[in-house]
Motif scaffolding. Structure first.
Motif, PDB file in Angstrom:
ATOM      1  N   HIS A  68     -10.239   0.531  -4.135  1.00 28.30           N
ATOM      2  CA  HIS A  68      -9.140   0.689  -3.193  1.00 28.30           C
ATOM      3  C   HIS A  68      -8.244  -0.546  -3.228  1.00 28.30           C
ATOM      4  N   CYS A 119      -5.599   5.516  -0.804  1.00 23.82           N
ATOM      5  CA  CYS A 119      -6.017   4.112  -0.819  1.00 23.82           C
ATOM      6  C   CYS A 119      -6.139   3.513  -2.218  1.00 23.82           C
ATOM      7  N   ASN A 120      -6.047   4.345  -3.244  1.00 24.49           N
ATOM      8  CA  ASN A 120      -6.209   3.840  -4.606  1.00 24.49           C
ATOM      9  C   ASN A 120      -4.870   3.653  -5.325  1.00 24.49           C
ATOM     10  N   PRO A 157     -14.315  -0.292  -1.904  1.00 23.54           N
ATOM     11  CA  PRO A 157     -13.861   0.276  -0.627  1.00 23.54           C
ATOM     12  C   PRO A 157     -14.383  -0.464   0.596  1.00 23.54           C
ATOM     13  N   CYS A 181      -9.403   5.860   5.041  1.00 23.23           N
ATOM     14  CA  CYS A 181      -9.841   6.109   3.664  1.00 23.23           C
ATOM     15  C   CYS A 181     -11.189   6.816   3.588  1.00 23.23           C
ATOM     16  N   ALA A 234       0.829  -1.200   0.000  1.00 26.41           N
ATOM     17  CA  ALA A 234       0.000   0.000   0.000  1.00 26.41           C
ATOM     18  C   ALA A 234       0.866   1.252   0.000  1.00 26.41           C
ATOM     19  N   CYS A 271      -7.181  -4.595  -6.430  1.00 31.71           N
ATOM     20  CA  CYS A 271      -8.070  -3.464  -6.161  1.00 31.71           C
ATOM     21  C   CYS A 271      -9.494  -3.992  -6.006  1.00 31.71           C
ATOM     22  N   ARG A 289     -10.163  -0.205   4.415  1.00 32.62           N
ATOM     23  CA  ARG A 289      -8.904   0.431   4.793  1.00 32.62           C
ATOM     24  C   ARG A 289      -9.130   1.544   5.812  1.00 32.62           C
ATOM     25  N   ASP A 308      -6.323  -3.620  -1.742  1.00 37.10           N
ATOM     26  CA  ASP A 308      -6.513  -4.541  -0.615  1.00 37.10           C
ATOM     27  C   ASP A 308      -5.219  -5.318  -0.395  1.00 37.10           C
ATOM     28  N   CYS A 341      -5.353   2.134  -8.955  1.00 35.86           N
ATOM     29  CA  CYS A 341      -6.570   1.335  -9.112  1.00 35.86           C
ATOM     30  C   CYS A 341      -7.563   2.032 -10.043  1.00 35.86           C
TER      31      CYS A 341
END
Length: 246
Positions: free
Chosen positions: A127, A106-107, A138, A146, A99, A135, A143, A129, A122
Protein backbone atom coordinates in the motif's frame (compact mmCIF):
# COMPACT_ATOMS: atom_id res chain seq x y z
CA UNK A 1 -6.91 49.52 -5.17
CA UNK A 2 -5.70 49.33 -8.79
CA UNK A 3 -3.55 46.46 -10.03
CA UNK A 4 -0.30 48.43 -10.29
CA UNK A 5 -0.61 49.73 -6.73
CA UNK A 6 -1.44 46.21 -5.44
CA UNK A 7 1.67 44.73 -7.10
CA UNK A 8 3.86 47.50 -5.71
CA UNK A 9 2.44 46.89 -2.23
CA UNK A 10 3.21 43.15 -2.37
CA UNK A 11 6.74 43.80 -3.64
CA UNK A 12 7.23 46.32 -0.87
CA UNK A 13 6.13 43.82 1.79
CA UNK A 14 8.46 41.13 0.44
CA UNK A 15 11.40 43.51 0.40
CA UNK A 16 10.57 44.69 3.93
CA UNK A 17 10.48 41.10 5.23
CA UNK A 18 13.79 40.31 3.54
CA UNK A 19 15.39 43.41 5.03
CA UNK A 20 14.30 42.29 8.50
CA UNK A 21 16.35 39.09 8.11
CA UNK A 22 19.95 39.49 9.25
CA UNK A 23 22.20 37.53 6.94
CA UNK A 24 25.05 35.54 8.52
CA UNK A 25 28.58 36.40 7.44
CA UNK A 26 28.60 33.52 4.96
CA UNK A 27 26.55 33.79 1.76
CA UNK A 28 23.95 31.07 1.30
CA UNK A 29 20.33 30.05 1.73
CA UNK A 30 18.67 30.21 5.14
CA UNK A 31 15.30 28.99 6.41
CA UNK A 32 12.37 31.24 7.25
CA UNK A 33 11.57 31.13 11.00
CA UNK A 34 7.87 30.29 10.56
CA UNK A 35 7.17 29.07 7.01
CA UNK A 36 8.71 25.76 5.93
CA UNK A 37 8.58 26.37 2.18
CA UNK A 38 10.04 29.88 2.40
CA UNK A 39 13.71 30.83 2.73
CA UNK A 40 16.19 33.68 2.35
CA UNK A 41 19.06 33.85 -0.11
CA UNK A 42 21.92 35.96 1.20
CA UNK A 43 24.48 37.51 -1.14
CA UNK A 44 27.01 40.06 0.16
CA UNK A 45 24.94 40.51 3.30
CA UNK A 46 21.70 41.28 1.45
CA UNK A 47 18.69 38.94 1.86
CA UNK A 48 16.22 38.05 -0.88
CA UNK A 49 13.05 36.22 0.13
CA UNK A 50 12.36 33.05 -1.90
CA UNK A 51 9.73 30.30 -1.88
CA UNK A 52 9.88 26.65 -2.93
CA UNK A 53 7.61 25.25 -5.67
CA UNK A 54 4.18 24.41 -4.26
CA UNK A 55 4.36 21.06 -2.44
CA UNK A 56 8.08 21.18 -1.62
CA UNK A 57 9.70 22.55 1.53
CA UNK A 58 13.08 24.06 2.33
CA UNK A 59 15.85 22.07 3.99
CA UNK A 60 18.89 24.11 4.94
CA UNK A 61 20.90 20.94 5.58
CA UNK A 62 20.78 19.71 1.96
CA UNK A 63 24.22 20.08 0.40
CA UNK A 64 22.83 21.13 -2.97
CA UNK A 65 22.08 24.43 -4.67
CA UNK A 66 18.39 23.49 -4.81
CA UNK A 67 17.41 22.91 -1.19
CA UNK A 68 13.67 22.36 -1.77
CA UNK A 69 12.67 18.74 -1.11
CA UNK A 70 9.69 16.45 -0.44
CA UNK A 71 8.06 17.08 2.96
CA UNK A 72 8.65 13.49 4.15
CA UNK A 73 12.40 14.09 3.80
CA UNK A 74 12.45 17.31 5.83
CA UNK A 75 12.00 18.04 9.53
CA UNK A 76 10.21 21.40 9.58
CA UNK A 77 10.05 21.55 13.36
CA UNK A 78 8.05 24.62 14.42
CA UNK A 79 8.00 26.02 10.87
CA UNK A 80 4.48 24.80 10.23
CA UNK A 81 3.20 27.51 7.87
CA UNK A 82 2.99 26.83 4.11
CA UNK A 83 1.98 28.74 1.01
CA UNK A 84 -1.65 28.28 -0.16
CA UNK A 85 -2.03 25.10 -2.27
CA UNK A 86 -2.28 25.47 -6.05
CA UNK A 87 -3.25 21.90 -6.89
CA UNK A 88 -6.04 19.99 -8.64
CA UNK A 89 -8.11 16.82 -8.19
CA UNK A 90 -5.16 14.38 -8.41
CA UNK A 91 -2.48 16.78 -7.17
CA UNK A 92 -3.52 18.54 -3.94
CA UNK A 93 -0.30 20.52 -4.40
CA UNK A 94 1.56 21.01 -7.66
CA UNK A 95 4.51 18.82 -6.58
CA UNK A 96 4.74 15.67 -4.47
CA UNK A 97 3.47 12.12 -4.04
CA UNK A 98 -0.23 11.83 -3.27
CA UNK A 99 -2.64 9.00 -2.49
CA UNK A 100 -5.48 8.06 -4.84
CA UNK A 101 -8.51 10.29 -4.14
CA UNK A 102 -10.63 7.17 -3.52
CA UNK A 103 -9.66 6.12 0.01
CA UNK A 104 -10.44 2.47 -0.76
CA UNK A 105 -7.76 2.41 -3.49
CA UNK A 106 -4.58 2.00 -1.48
CA UNK A 107 -2.12 0.51 -3.97
CA UNK A 108 -2.19 3.44 -6.44
CA UNK A 109 -0.68 6.90 -5.96
CA UNK A 110 0.31 9.89 -8.08
CA UNK A 111 3.69 11.51 -8.66
CA UNK A 112 2.89 15.17 -9.31
CA UNK A 113 5.34 17.49 -11.05
CA UNK A 114 4.10 21.04 -11.61
CA UNK A 115 0.51 19.83 -11.47
CA UNK A 116 0.97 16.96 -13.96
CA UNK A 117 0.05 13.62 -12.35
CA UNK A 118 1.71 10.31 -13.22
CA UNK A 119 -0.09 7.23 -11.89
CA UNK A 120 2.09 4.73 -10.02
CA UNK A 121 0.96 1.23 -8.95
CA UNK A 122 2.56 -0.43 -5.94
CA UNK A 123 3.98 -3.94 -6.16
CA UNK A 124 1.27 -6.52 -5.47
CA UNK A 125 0.46 -6.74 -1.76
CA UNK A 126 1.78 -3.27 -0.83
CA UNK A 127 0.00 0.00 0.00
CA UNK A 128 1.09 3.59 -0.55
CA UNK A 129 2.29 5.37 2.60
CA UNK A 130 1.82 9.16 2.48
CA UNK A 131 4.31 9.72 5.30
CA UNK A 132 7.23 8.09 3.51
CA UNK A 133 6.20 8.53 -0.13
CA UNK A 134 6.79 4.82 -0.79
CA UNK A 135 4.89 1.52 -0.97
CA UNK A 136 4.98 -0.48 2.28
CA UNK A 137 3.23 -3.41 3.94
CA UNK A 138 -0.48 -2.71 4.63
CA UNK A 139 -0.04 -2.92 8.41
CA UNK A 140 2.76 -0.34 8.21
CA UNK A 141 0.76 2.06 6.05
CA UNK A 142 -2.30 1.63 8.31
CA UNK A 143 -4.49 3.35 5.70
CA UNK A 144 -8.12 4.00 6.61
CA UNK A 145 -10.68 2.26 4.40
CA UNK A 146 -8.23 -0.28 3.01
CA UNK A 147 -9.62 -3.25 4.88
CA UNK A 148 -7.50 -5.97 6.45
CA UNK A 149 -6.41 -7.73 3.26
CA UNK A 150 -2.90 -9.11 3.66
CA UNK A 151 -3.11 -9.22 7.48
CA UNK A 152 -4.58 -12.72 7.81
CA UNK A 153 -2.59 -15.95 7.82
CA UNK A 154 -4.31 -17.35 4.72
CA UNK A 155 -4.35 -15.47 1.42
CA UNK A 156 -7.32 -15.33 -0.95
CA UNK A 157 -5.73 -17.94 -3.21
CA UNK A 158 -5.40 -20.33 -0.27
CA UNK A 159 -1.66 -19.92 0.36
CA UNK A 160 -0.60 -20.44 3.97
CA UNK A 161 2.95 -20.19 5.28
CA UNK A 162 4.54 -23.64 5.75
CA UNK A 163 4.96 -24.67 9.36
CA UNK A 164 8.52 -25.90 8.79
CA UNK A 165 11.20 -23.23 9.13
CA UNK A 166 13.22 -22.30 6.05
CA UNK A 167 16.95 -22.63 6.76
CA UNK A 168 19.86 -20.99 4.91
CA UNK A 169 23.52 -21.50 5.84
CA UNK A 170 22.44 -23.13 9.08
CA UNK A 171 20.28 -20.15 10.11
CA UNK A 172 16.50 -19.91 10.21
CA UNK A 173 15.29 -17.39 7.61
CA UNK A 174 13.26 -14.65 9.34
CA UNK A 175 11.09 -13.80 6.32
CA UNK A 176 11.18 -16.81 3.97
CA UNK A 177 10.10 -16.60 0.33
CA UNK A 178 8.25 -19.20 -1.72
CA UNK A 179 7.59 -19.47 -5.45
CA UNK A 180 3.99 -19.37 -6.65
CA UNK A 181 2.96 -22.85 -7.86
CA UNK A 182 1.53 -21.76 -11.25
CA UNK A 183 2.61 -18.13 -11.86
CA UNK A 184 6.30 -17.64 -12.61
CA UNK A 185 6.15 -13.89 -11.98
CA UNK A 186 4.64 -14.12 -8.50
CA UNK A 187 6.03 -15.29 -5.18
CA UNK A 188 5.15 -15.22 -1.49
CA UNK A 189 6.93 -13.72 1.51
CA UNK A 190 6.14 -14.96 5.01
CA UNK A 191 6.76 -12.21 7.54
CA UNK A 192 8.29 -13.72 10.67
CA UNK A 193 7.49 -17.06 9.06
CA UNK A 194 3.72 -16.80 9.64
CA UNK A 195 2.17 -13.76 7.88
CA UNK A 196 1.94 -14.30 4.09
CA UNK A 197 2.30 -11.54 1.49
CA UNK A 198 1.64 -12.02 -2.23
CA UNK A 199 4.28 -10.19 -4.29
CA UNK A 200 5.44 -10.12 -7.90
CA UNK A 201 8.54 -9.47 -9.98
CA UNK A 202 8.63 -6.59 -12.44
CA UNK A 203 7.61 -7.18 -16.05
CA UNK A 204 10.20 -9.27 -17.89
CA UNK A 205 11.41 -11.12 -14.80
CA UNK A 206 10.34 -14.27 -12.98
CA UNK A 207 10.99 -15.52 -9.48
CA UNK A 208 14.08 -17.70 -9.03
CA UNK A 209 13.43 -19.83 -5.96
CA UNK A 210 16.97 -21.19 -5.88
CA UNK A 211 18.48 -17.68 -5.80
CA UNK A 212 15.59 -16.24 -3.75
CA UNK A 213 15.21 -13.25 -6.07
CA UNK A 214 13.64 -12.05 -9.32
CA UNK A 215 15.68 -13.14 -12.32
CA UNK A 216 15.69 -13.45 -16.11
CA UNK A 217 13.35 -16.22 -17.36
CA UNK A 218 16.17 -18.14 -19.05
CA UNK A 219 17.79 -18.66 -15.63
CA UNK A 220 14.74 -20.39 -14.13
CA UNK A 221 13.97 -23.94 -15.34
CA UNK A 222 10.31 -24.24 -16.31
CA UNK A 223 9.82 -20.49 -16.74
CA UNK A 224 12.00 -19.87 -19.80
CA UNK A 225 9.01 -19.16 -22.06
CA UNK A 226 6.89 -17.25 -19.54
CA UNK A 227 6.97 -14.00 -21.57
CA UNK A 228 7.32 -15.57 -25.00
CA UNK A 229 5.16 -13.84 -27.62
CA UNK A 230 3.72 -11.56 -24.92
CA UNK A 231 4.04 -7.80 -24.52
CA UNK A 232 2.54 -7.82 -21.04
CA UNK A 233 3.36 -9.96 -17.97
CA UNK A 234 1.73 -13.38 -17.92
CA UNK A 235 -1.84 -13.26 -16.59
CA UNK A 236 -2.65 -14.53 -13.15
CA UNK A 237 -3.32 -18.23 -13.22
CA UNK A 238 -1.27 -19.04 -16.35
CA UNK A 239 0.19 -22.50 -15.96
CA UNK A 240 3.94 -22.94 -15.82
CA UNK A 241 6.07 -26.06 -15.65
CA UNK A 242 6.67 -25.54 -11.96
CA UNK A 243 5.52 -28.44 -9.86
CA UNK A 244 2.47 -27.66 -7.76
CA UNK A 245 3.41 -27.37 -4.10
CA UNK A 246 1.71 -29.35 -1.42
Amino acid sequence: MNTSLFVLTIVGLVCANAQQFNCPAKDGQYEHPKQCDKYYECVDGRATEKICPDGLVFDQLIRKINKCDQPFNVDCGDRIELQPPKGNALCPRRNGFFAHPDESVCNIFYNCIEGEATEVVCTAGLHFDEYSGTCVWPDTAARQGCGTSGQTNILKDGFECPKNNQVSNGQVVAHPKYAHPTDCQRFYVCLNGVEPRDLGCQAGEVYNEEQQKCDAPENVPGCEDWYKDEEEPAPKGKKSKRSVRK
